[in-house]
Design an enzyme around this catalytic site. Sequence first.
Site, mmCIF file in Angstrom:
data_model
loop_
_atom_site.group_PDB
_atom_site.id
_atom_site.type_symbol
_atom_site.label_atom_id
_atom_site.label_comp_id
_atom_site.label_asym_id
_atom_site.label_seq_id
_atom_site.Cartn_x
_atom_site.Cartn_y
_atom_site.Cartn_z
ATOM 1 N N GLN A 110 1.117 -1.339 -0.224
ATOM 2 C CA GLN A 110 -0.102 -0.272 0.106
ATOM 3 C C GLN A 110 0.831 0.934 0.193
ATOM 4 O O GLN A 110 1.720 1.035 0.902
ATOM 5 C CB GLN A 110 -0.369 -0.433 0.840
ATOM 6 C CG GLN A 110 -1.985 1.039 1.822
ATOM 7 C CD GLN A 110 -3.425 1.120 2.264
ATOM 8 O OE1 GLN A 110 -2.724 -0.042 3.278
ATOM 9 N NE2 GLN A 110 -3.924 1.827 2.562
ATOM 10 N N GLY A 116 5.906 1.006 5.966
ATOM 11 C CA GLY A 116 7.257 0.008 5.195
ATOM 12 C C GLY A 116 7.034 0.381 4.167
ATOM 13 O O GLY A 116 8.449 0.073 3.126
ATOM 14 N N CYS A 117 6.315 0.406 3.095
ATOM 15 C CA CYS A 117 5.658 0.266 1.549
ATOM 16 C C CYS A 117 6.479 1.753 0.801
ATOM 17 O O CYS A 117 7.661 2.218 0.879
ATOM 18 C CB CYS A 117 4.470 0.756 0.965
ATOM 19 S SG CYS A 117 3.785 -0.886 1.482
ATOM 20 N N THR A 118 6.380 2.890 2.068
ATOM 21 C CA THR A 118 7.313 4.384 2.272
ATOM 22 C C THR A 118 9.028 3.742 2.442
ATOM 23 O O THR A 118 9.850 4.469 1.125
ATOM 24 C CB THR A 118 6.842 5.086 2.875
ATOM 25 O OG1 THR A 118 5.794 5.946 3.155
ATOM 26 C CG2 THR A 118 7.872 6.946 2.814
ATOM 27 N N ASN A 124 10.039 1.826 -0.971
ATOM 28 C CA ASN A 124 10.003 2.610 -1.903
ATOM 29 C C ASN A 124 11.221 3.772 -2.128
ATOM 30 O O ASN A 124 11.870 4.516 -2.942
ATOM 31 C CB ASN A 124 8.898 3.129 -2.450
ATOM 32 C CG ASN A 124 7.822 2.532 -3.480
ATOM 33 O OD1 ASN A 124 7.994 2.362 -4.139
ATOM 34 N ND2 ASN A 124 6.967 2.251 -2.317
#
Length: 158
Positions: free
Chosen positions: A40, A45-47, A50
């Site tokens: 998401q 975590g995804c930030t 990325n």
Amino acid sequence: MTALTVGLKAPDFALPADDGSTFRLSAHKGKPIVLYFYPQDDTDGCTLENQEFTALLPQFHALGAIVVGISPDTVESHCRFRDKFTLRAPLLADPDLVAVKAYDIWQLKKLYGVEYMGLVRTSFIILADGTIGGIYRATRIRNHAAKLLEELPKLLVK
């Protein structure tokens, strides 16, 4: 569905990208491709994941690799996420789970005793011949991009 393993032909897909184009995996045959699937946009975590791919993008490119992130979010969500954090790897939108299911990473998960279907954070290195060179479950998000960067040259000499 047959479980994906190293050496199998990578499932082809076409998904919209955050820059308005359509990314078709088969159109990039001849170059190694790093596909990183994340759950998401704009979560901690995804930030982090990325941002780490963005920081290492020049090194991936120096090896001739294309790097793309894929999540079930929309193109609009990807654009906001990209702009907020100055992300540079192309982000592909897969709200219909076309690639997610083709790569068999939409699976039963459990959080605090509650079971639900969700994306299992996984990355794939696709070799220039279109086969899967490596499958990497991101058990730890921090340094996951660096791990793939370390593995890529080993796969390119095979």
